[in-house]
Structure formats: structure tokens, C-alpha cells
Write an enzyme that holds these catalytic residues in place. Sequence first.
Site, mmCIF file in Angstrom:
data_model
loop_
_atom_site.group_PDB
_atom_site.id
_atom_site.type_symbol
_atom_site.label_atom_id
_atom_site.label_comp_id
_atom_site.label_asym_id
_atom_site.label_seq_id
_atom_site.Cartn_x
_atom_site.Cartn_y
_atom_site.Cartn_z
ATOM 1 N N HIS A 1 -2.792 0.925 6.898
ATOM 2 C CA HIS A 1 -3.117 0.821 5.470
ATOM 3 C C HIS A 1 -3.444 2.206 4.938
ATOM 4 O O HIS A 1 -3.916 3.075 5.676
ATOM 5 C CB HIS A 1 -4.304 -0.120 5.249
ATOM 6 C CG HIS A 1 -4.525 -0.470 3.806
ATOM 7 N ND1 HIS A 1 -3.661 -1.279 3.093
ATOM 8 C CD2 HIS A 1 -5.488 -0.101 2.930
ATOM 9 C CE1 HIS A 1 -4.099 -1.412 1.848
ATOM 10 N NE2 HIS A 1 -5.202 -0.697 1.725
ATOM 11 N N CYS B 1 0.807 -1.224 0.000
ATOM 12 C CA CYS B 1 0.000 0.000 0.000
ATOM 13 C C CYS B 1 0.841 1.276 0.000
ATOM 14 O O CYS B 1 0.591 2.203 -0.782
ATOM 15 C CB CYS B 1 -0.989 -0.001 1.161
ATOM 16 S SG CYS B 1 -0.227 0.028 2.804
ATOM 17 N N HIS C 1 -6.330 1.443 -4.094
ATOM 18 C CA HIS C 1 -5.251 1.022 -3.202
ATOM 19 C C HIS C 1 -4.662 -0.326 -3.607
ATOM 20 O O HIS C 1 -5.265 -1.082 -4.364
ATOM 21 C CB HIS C 1 -5.782 0.927 -1.763
ATOM 22 C CG HIS C 1 -6.847 -0.127 -1.581
ATOM 23 N ND1 HIS C 1 -6.836 -1.058 -0.582
ATOM 24 C CD2 HIS C 1 -7.994 -0.402 -2.294
ATOM 25 C CE1 HIS C 1 -7.897 -1.843 -0.651
ATOM 26 N NE2 HIS C 1 -8.621 -1.464 -1.684
#
Length: 350
Positions: free
Chosen positions: A308, A257, A320
Site C-alpha cells: 500500500h 492506491c 491515500h
Amino acid sequence: MRKIIFTLFAATALTFAIGTSDTEASTYTVKPGDTLWKIASSNNISVNQLLTWNKLSSNSIYPKQSLKVAAVSAPAATPTKTSAPKTSASSASTYTVKAGDTLSHIARIHSTSVSSIQQLNKLSGSNIRPGQKLTVSGKAQATAPATVVKAPAAAPAVSKTSTYRVVSGDTLTNIAKRYGMSVSQLMSSNGLKTSTIRVGQTLKVDGTSVSKQPVTVSNPVAAPSTSGKVSSVVSIANSFLGTPYKWGGAAPGGFDCSGFIYYVYNQAGITVPRTNTTGLDAISSTVSSPQVGDLVFFKNTYRAGISHVGIYIGNNSFLHAGGAKVQITSMNDSYWGKHFDSYQRLNVMK
């Protein structure tokens, strides 16, 4: 005698200068602040071409580095067979948009740039629709006809089967919902006899529903209020939909990420350090009304705290590197919704 020597010296210098100018036309010397995306755009080529021609394994470049910005064989072929490429280009100078296509993807398969396609078709943003006909650069198309034919065939292959790596807090129910499957389908695909799963376990999932996400929610990505660089961020990010998730990855071969944020923003000309989610959180500021291009942070997923991050793209959705691949997810997703922390804007964007 001196006059003769001077004449010979002058002639030699002139010949050397002419030869040098030809060489320099196909190379570029990196300047401070340059990115591969910026260099590719200014030379009307793609990032992939730069990576291939210069045998680069990542997007890392440094000042005074010499990069090839044209194919080695191109200059030799042009003077003798000018008419052949023109015929090929004129017969296939348009491209019909298919479901899941993005401007970056189309630019790559035709060896051209996003800005070139936008100019040729008078597009103000990155929005395109299935069935739309786009004019593409005939010059580049003549050099890669095989790629144009084969590229669309690669998309369906991804939709058959994919994998998902279990993170802390996951259940078979929320994984099944995320991929449009039933719990029984998920168990059957993975030969599971019970609903027990463990962190780090890799599960086979149905990629069909995931691959359809970009088609339904990627069109409203461009926002009138965003700057040119932000539009580039979204366009570049979209071009990597379906790229495999890779722990620690920060290059087109695979992303995690934070590596995805690092690569995309730097390719768009926005300098972001290679750090983790905590580091990105430290160089950003919370915003109450997110704009396209802002960051979305999540907490308490595979570890406690900020763990995240994704890119907000409007329509209550974010893009993402999560699960098995780079994908678009709704903020109302049953899993990500309950782990949402905040919308934030990088300090360099203010």
C-alpha cells in the site's frame, strides 16, 4: 487574365487563413511531456472540461493529438450577447467556502482553474477556511449557474453510508475504530451474528467520521519549503477526497492506491509510470525526514511485502486511496500504524 486568376487565388487563401485561425483558437496540439493538468492550467480551464469536451475516458494523451480547449458554442454566443454573461457574473462573482471545500473543487464547479482563483485572491498556497469569501471567475460562472447551486448538496450524501472492503489482517475492532463506530454498530449495520469476517468482504460503514477528516487535517497541507509542483500534487490529491476505491482504477471514476499516485503526480506535471506499489518502491529512495509530497509505504496488508502507498501531507497524516474511498488518515491509526514500512521520495523529485 493571369492577373485576375492571381487576385482570386490570393483572396481565397486569405479567407482560408482567417477561418483557420478561428478554429485553432479553440484547439490545442499535444506536445511531448504535456499532461491534462498542464494544458488545462495554461488555457484557464479545468481538467474535467478537457475530459468532457474531448470525450476522454482517462487522462491518457499523446503527442500531436488535437484537443478542444474551449466550448464549441462559446464563440457564437459571445459577439451578440456580451452584456448577459457579465450581468450574471457580476451578481455571483464571490463564493463562500464550505467545510470540506478545496481550491480544486471550487475551481471545478466554477469552470475555472486553481491558479486563476489563487491570483484573483492573492493566495500563495492551497489553504482555505470555512466561511472565507473567494473571488471566482465571473466568465465561467455564467455558463454553469446550475452546477454552483447543486455541488454543495452532493457532499452530505456521501457522509450517510459508505462501504469498506476487508483486507488481510482486518478485525471488526480496527475497522470500527477507523470509521468512528462501535463493534456492535458495525455488526448491526451488516447483519452480522459473529465477529468473523473474510478478506474481500464488503461491509457497510458509517461514513460520517470519514468525511469529517479532511476538514480537520487538510488545512495544514501546504509546506513553505515545497516546490510549486509539490503544492499542485497536494491540491490535486485533495480534490479527489471521497472518490470511490476501485481495484486497478487510475482515473477520476475510481482509484486504487498506486493508480491514485500515478494520476495525481502526472496531473501535477511529474512523470510517474503506471505501476503497482512494488514498482513505485523501486523508483523511490528512503528518507528519514519526510516532506509534504513524499510517499508513505505500508507492508503486509492484503499481501506480504510492500502492498500500500499514500502521499504524506504533513501533520503526521497521509492521503491515500484506501478502504472505501480516497481519504486522509493519521499515521497513528491503529491499523496503518502497525503496517508502516517507510517514507520515500520519488527519484524524479530529487
